[in-house]
Design an enzyme around this catalytic site. Structure first.
Site, mmCIF file in Angstrom:
data_model
loop_
_atom_site.group_PDB
_atom_site.id
_atom_site.type_symbol
_atom_site.label_atom_id
_atom_site.label_comp_id
_atom_site.label_asym_id
_atom_site.label_seq_id
_atom_site.Cartn_x
_atom_site.Cartn_y
_atom_site.Cartn_z
ATOM 1 N N SER A 161 0.990 -1.168 0.079
ATOM 2 C CA SER A 161 0.025 0.131 0.034
ATOM 3 C C SER A 161 0.696 1.191 0.108
ATOM 4 O O SER A 161 1.479 1.649 -1.069
ATOM 5 C CB SER A 161 -0.944 -0.070 1.093
ATOM 6 O OG SER A 161 -2.152 0.945 1.045
ATOM 7 N N ASP A 286 -10.367 -3.757 -5.441
ATOM 8 C CA ASP A 286 -9.961 -3.185 -4.495
ATOM 9 C C ASP A 286 -10.864 -1.911 -4.158
ATOM 10 O O ASP A 286 -11.265 -1.024 -4.917
ATOM 11 C CB ASP A 286 -8.390 -2.575 -4.823
ATOM 12 C CG ASP A 286 -7.512 -1.847 -3.486
ATOM 13 O OD1 ASP A 286 -8.491 -1.322 -2.690
ATOM 14 O OD2 ASP A 286 -6.580 -2.081 -3.272
ATOM 15 N N HIS A 314 -7.814 -5.084 -0.664
ATOM 16 C CA HIS A 314 -6.885 -4.143 -0.654
ATOM 17 C C HIS A 314 -5.958 -4.822 0.538
ATOM 18 O O HIS A 314 -6.455 -5.100 1.473
ATOM 19 C CB HIS A 314 -7.335 -2.668 0.024
ATOM 20 C CG HIS A 314 -5.993 -1.617 0.199
ATOM 21 N ND1 HIS A 314 -5.556 -1.126 -1.098
ATOM 22 C CD2 HIS A 314 -5.215 -1.403 1.129
ATOM 23 C CE1 HIS A 314 -4.419 -0.435 -0.683
ATOM 24 N NE2 HIS A 314 -4.400 -0.567 0.689
#
Length: 355
Positions: A161, A286, A314
């Site tokens: 991320s 996501d 995610h």
């Protein structure tokens, strides 16, 4: 192959690469979520519901930084050999569930250094600042420190991320001068502005959770300051991450505004200048990094291999099981394939293996 970012027949192709020949030399099964776990929110939240501990020995160590500050890292896995740096996501830490999962998967077969961003480790950092999605300078300093401390130049990295954004930015900024031999980026938020805006409109649950963590960190960090560098009294009034970035992230780290921060830090602007091997893993479902944010293959350099999965949420990609003992994560399979494909040799370069 049609050059679009979400109209590929992904379930048929599996691996998508900006180098077509790569698809024929990489053996990796496509990600298929188990029954009942296809929902992207389930994938995103599931891993956080059960605590996972690192099974092997770990050693915490402070890394000194050139500005007199420090960040904290954790050594794990093998004692010698090539090193892989792990970069966590927003408000993450060594306890983030994807970290123990990765470390337990490889055990003592690989050497890892987990990098906490500033103020994310057990101790608060010294300087009046925190961390952000463009903190590639800190990554560069950690790499230099590892090389000097260990004498090991065979170094790779995997980012999750926000950490994936930082890693991508570093690789694009440095080009062929990057001191990493190769990297993996998971759930990269390629466009910070669009991701922040979409989350504010469509996924307030995630935004509230992230914003709460950020505000708590700011309170903990700056409450003892006689003259805090930010307006702490305004934190309870913040309703959006954009407001937080405008009030806190931007001024603390030398940006003019939230928009200026997003324009300077977003990974999308650094893809074409990546010269070392980079693998990207993102999910089309996501809920945070929406598929419209995912760049087309033409946006990547020839050094990049891109896998857009139909499912995964995610930082999810749970491929089997619910409980920690039975759970399997596709990211670990992805990393297996990566380490098989790129074998660092004595000169410190990542050597691609052919099929």
């Amino acid at each position: 192959m049609k050059d679009s970012y979400f109209y590929y027949p992904l379930t048929a192709i599996g691996f998508i690469s900006s180098r077509p020949s790569t698809m024929h030399s990489i053996a990796l099964p496509r990600f298929t979520p188990p029954r009942g776990l296809k929902n992207p929110h389930v994938q995103t939240v599931l891993s956080h519901l059960f605590a996972v501990k690192v099974l092997g020995p770990c050693t915490f160590e402070q890394v000194p930084l050139p500005d007199g500050d420090f960040l904290e890292g954790v050594w794990s896995g093998a004692q010698t050999g090539p090193i892989t740096i792990i970069l966590h996501g927003i408000t993450g830490s060594f306890q983030s569930p994807y970290v123990p999962s990765l470390l337990n998967h490889f055990g003592l077969s690989r050497r890892f250094f987990f990098m906490h961003f500033r103020a994310c480790g057990p101790s608060l950092n010294r300087q009046p600042r925190l961390y952000h999605g463009g903190d590639s300078d800190d990554l560069a300093d950690v790499i230099a420190w590892i090389r000097q401390k260990t004498g090991e130049h065979r170094i790779t990295a995997i980012g999750f991320s926000l950490g994936a954004n930082v890693l991508t930015k570093y690789m694009g900024e440095q080009g062929d001068k990057a001191l990493l031999n190769a990297g993996i980026a998971v759930s990269t938020p390629f466009d910070l502005h669009t991701v922040t805006y979409h989350t504010s409109i469509h996924n307030r649950y995630y935004e509230r959770m992230i914003l709460k963590s950020w505000c708590q960190l700011c309170e903990r960090k700056f409450k003892s300051y006689r003259k805090p560098p930010i307006a702490l009294h305004q934190l309870p009034q913040l309703m959006r991450m954009y407001e937080f970035d405008d009030l806190v992230t931007a001024p603390l780290h030398g940006f003019e505004s939230a928009d200026h921060y997003y324009s300077q830090a977003s990974a999308r602007y650094y893809l074409k200048t990546i010269k070392k091997p980079m693998w990207f893993l993102n999910a089309l479902d996501d809920p945070i990094v929406i598929k419209e944010v995912l760049p087309p293959l033409s946006a990547f350099s020839e050094s990049c291999t891109v896998y857009y999965s139909d499912y995964g949420g995610h930082n999810g990609f749970v491929s089997a099981g619910l409980l920690p003992r039975t759970r399997k994560d596709f990211v670990n399979e992805f990393a297996d394939a990566f380490f098989t494909q790129y074998s660092p040799h004595t000169t410190g370069e990542a050597t691609p293996k052919t099929a």
